[in-house]
Design a protein around this motif. Structure first.
Motif, mmCIF file in Angstrom:
data_model
loop_
_atom_site.group_PDB
_atom_site.id
_atom_site.type_symbol
_atom_site.label_atom_id
_atom_site.label_comp_id
_atom_site.label_asym_id
_atom_site.label_seq_id
_atom_site.Cartn_x
_atom_site.Cartn_y
_atom_site.Cartn_z
ATOM 1 N N THR A 168 127.615 70.723 70.835
ATOM 2 C CA THR A 168 127.646 72.139 70.442
ATOM 3 C C THR A 168 126.909 72.350 69.126
ATOM 4 N N ALA A 169 127.127 71.461 68.164
ATOM 5 C CA ALA A 169 126.464 71.579 66.865
ATOM 6 C C ALA A 169 124.947 71.472 67.006
ATOM 7 N N PHE A 345 124.593 83.199 80.292
ATOM 8 C CA PHE A 345 125.368 84.235 79.599
ATOM 9 C C PHE A 345 124.437 85.239 78.913
ATOM 10 N N LEU A 346 123.403 84.709 78.262
ATOM 11 C CA LEU A 346 122.465 85.560 77.530
ATOM 12 C C LEU A 346 121.770 86.548 78.472
ATOM 13 N N ASN A 356 128.310 92.243 74.588
ATOM 14 C CA ASN A 356 127.218 91.944 73.653
ATOM 15 C C ASN A 356 127.441 90.633 72.900
ATOM 16 N N PHE A 357 128.683 90.217 72.781
ATOM 17 C CA PHE A 357 129.030 88.947 72.138
ATOM 18 C C PHE A 357 128.133 87.814 72.630
ATOM 19 N N PHE A 358 127.837 87.818 73.935
ATOM 20 C CA PHE A 358 127.107 86.707 74.551
ATOM 21 C C PHE A 358 125.604 86.751 74.295
ATOM 22 N N LYS A 359 125.103 87.828 73.694
ATOM 23 C CA LYS A 359 123.663 87.881 73.428
ATOM 24 C C LYS A 359 123.331 87.916 71.944
ATOM 25 N N LYS A 370 127.137 82.411 69.103
ATOM 26 C CA LYS A 370 128.528 82.768 69.423
ATOM 27 C C LYS A 370 128.936 82.253 70.800
ATOM 28 N N SER A 371 128.079 82.475 71.779
ATOM 29 C CA SER A 371 128.415 82.002 73.125
ATOM 30 C C SER A 371 128.384 80.473 73.186
#
Length: 482
Positions: A168-169, A345-346, A356-359, A370-371
């Motif tokens: 993830t990092a 997701f994007l 909108n969180f996912f973009k 964020k996603s």
């Protein structure tokens, strides 16, 4: 209402999305090919080969890979044509949105979320097993309670949890860093696989291939599941199970927003990664079942079949190379799967089907941070605390469903929009598309029944979310009511 769920995203809208993308375009054709190889070579060779040989196909494991590879070729050709004309993130979801309609696009997107999410979780657990085996070779160990989930008698799977956050990092930091990490790992594991083939071929006993397709029988696994073993049914069941190993070229198509020349490079990368990996898979499966009798892959050998085959030949020193390569190699599989999921997701969020969180794109790193963090959070928790024996087949369901839809959609668009520029065109499209739909549908039928039921439940949840949120929030819905 019924007609609006079939509304299609105009092709001009895809062009607009490409022009205003905030993602960095840093991937050339070989980086894209490496992403495909990074996802394809991993669980299929290092984890699934022993299980499929023992529980499904026997020595005909190679034939299962041939069947799966043929089914993939049909889909890969169709993916390549779509990628050459709609080079946007979103993969099969985006292709369906421009051809079949919003509802089917949502279903495919939802299936791809299952594909990538379950795939990453499964590979994280497999990585934990190889990591424990690797450190054990040097006299180190992690307390058993911290290498098993609560259902298996432990507290939680700590290595699986931690490796997901390492990946993830890397993904949050940037696509260039992720691609460079993947390229290095791909070189290491392809080298290890060539080592397995070139060394292992000298220890093949042809008697282990007889009978090539054993008589049909039922086998019960440690989890109590009954497997349809051997015979042609077992070969097809094996092909359906190992389809999980072939999702890498789909992952290539999710990277269009970061490709330098997507219309030309993506078709090349999709087909090249599939052909290279299919050849390697067939060669390894022949060597593996030639070195070790198919019904000998039991107990711990099922978890690390390639290393086990070399140990049985008194080549214990080779297990260090194989185990280290598998441990590193599975990281790149996780990396590409989580990368692909965030780009799905994007694409869906840009169309208003997800919040909108996912973009949201990081101002410095230019990644959907964020996603990415959310995906890491969910994948790490599930991998650490939940038993995942069934998830390989569930991943295959999402893959096969998407592939079948793409094969149908590319033919549909060729009929509806014959004049759209295509830098790559599928030869004999009616035949290829028909065979692609039929073979992928056939393999879905041959998946584990429990996996079919769970995946069907996942799709029903997706349908509910679409009608509760996605449909009314869609950009197309808003433009129609404006």
């Amino acid at each position: 209402m019924s007609s609006s769920i079939w509304r299609k995203k105009p092709l001009s809208a895809f062009e607009a999305d490409m022009k205003k993308s905030d993602l960095k375009r840093v991937l050339g054709k070989w980086s894209l090919t490496s992403i495909g190889i990074g996802a394809i070579i991993g669980g299929g060779i290092f984890v699934l080969t022993g299980k499929v040989a023992y529980f499904n196909a026997g020595p005909a494991l190679a034939l299962s890979f041939v069947i799966a590879g043929i089914a993939c070729i049909f889909a890969a050709l169709c993916y390549a044509e779509f990628a050459s004309m709609l080079p946007v993130e979103g993969s099969a979801y985006a292709y369906a949105y421009g051809t079949v309609g919003e509802f089917f696009a949502w279903l495919i997107g939802w299936g791809l979320i299952l594909e990538y999410g379950m795939g990453a979780m499964t590979v994280a657990v497999s990585w934990s097993g190889y990591f424990n085996k690797l450190i054990g070779m040097f006299g180190l160990s992690i307390p058993e309670q911290f290498t098993k989930n609560p259902f298996a008698g432990g507290y939680f799977n700590l290595p699986a949890f931690l490796i997901v956050w390492v990946v993830t990092a890397i993904l949050v930091k940037g696509i260039k860093e992720a691609a460079s990490t993947n390229n290095l790992i791909v070189v290491l594991k392809v080298g290890a696989i060539l080592f397995v083939i070139l060394v292992g071929m000298f220890f093949i006993n042809p008697d282990n291939w007889t009978p090539f397709i054993p008589e049909p029988k039922e086998l019960t696994g440690e989890d109590g599941r009954v497997h349809q073993a051997y015979g042609l049914k077992g070969v097809f069941a094996g092909a359906a199970s190992i389809f999980f190993a072939y999702i890498g070229f789909d992952a290539v198509s999710t990277q269009a927003g970061e490709a330098i020349n997507p219309k030309k490079d993506m078709p090349f990368a999709i087909l090249a990664s599939l052909i290279i990996c299919t050849i390697l898979y067939i060669a390894v499966s022949l060597v593996l079942t030639g070195m070790m009798k198919y019904d000998s892959f039991t107990g711990e050998d099922l978890k690390a079949p390639v290393a086990a085959a070399f140990e049985k030949q008194n080549l214990g020193w080779a297990k260090y190379i194989i185990t280290a390569a598998a441990t590193a190699g599975l990281i790149s599989v996780m990396l590409v799967m989580m990368l692909g999921q965030t780009r799905i997701f994007l694409g869906m969020a840009k169309d208003g089907l997800l919040p909108n969180f996912f973009k949201d794109i990081h101002k410095t790193f230019k990644t959907p941070f964020k996603s990415t963090i959310l995906v890491g959070f969910v994948v790490s928790l599930v991998a650490a605390f939940v038993p995942l024996d069934i998830l390989g087949d569930m991943t295959s369901f999402g893959t096969l469903f998407a592939f079948a839809m793409v094969c149908g959609a590319v033919w549909l668009l060729r009929v509806r929009e014959p004049n759209v520029e295509r830098s790559f065109k599928v030869p004999a499209l009616p035949l290829v598309a028909t065979l692609g739909v039929l073979t992928n549908a056939f393999l879905i039928i041959n998946l584990d029944k429990l996996a079919q039921m769970l995946a069907g439940g996942w799709m029903l949840v997706g349908i509910l979310i679409y009608f509760v949120y996605g449909k009314k929030s869609s950009n197309l819905e808003k433009s129609q009511t404006a």
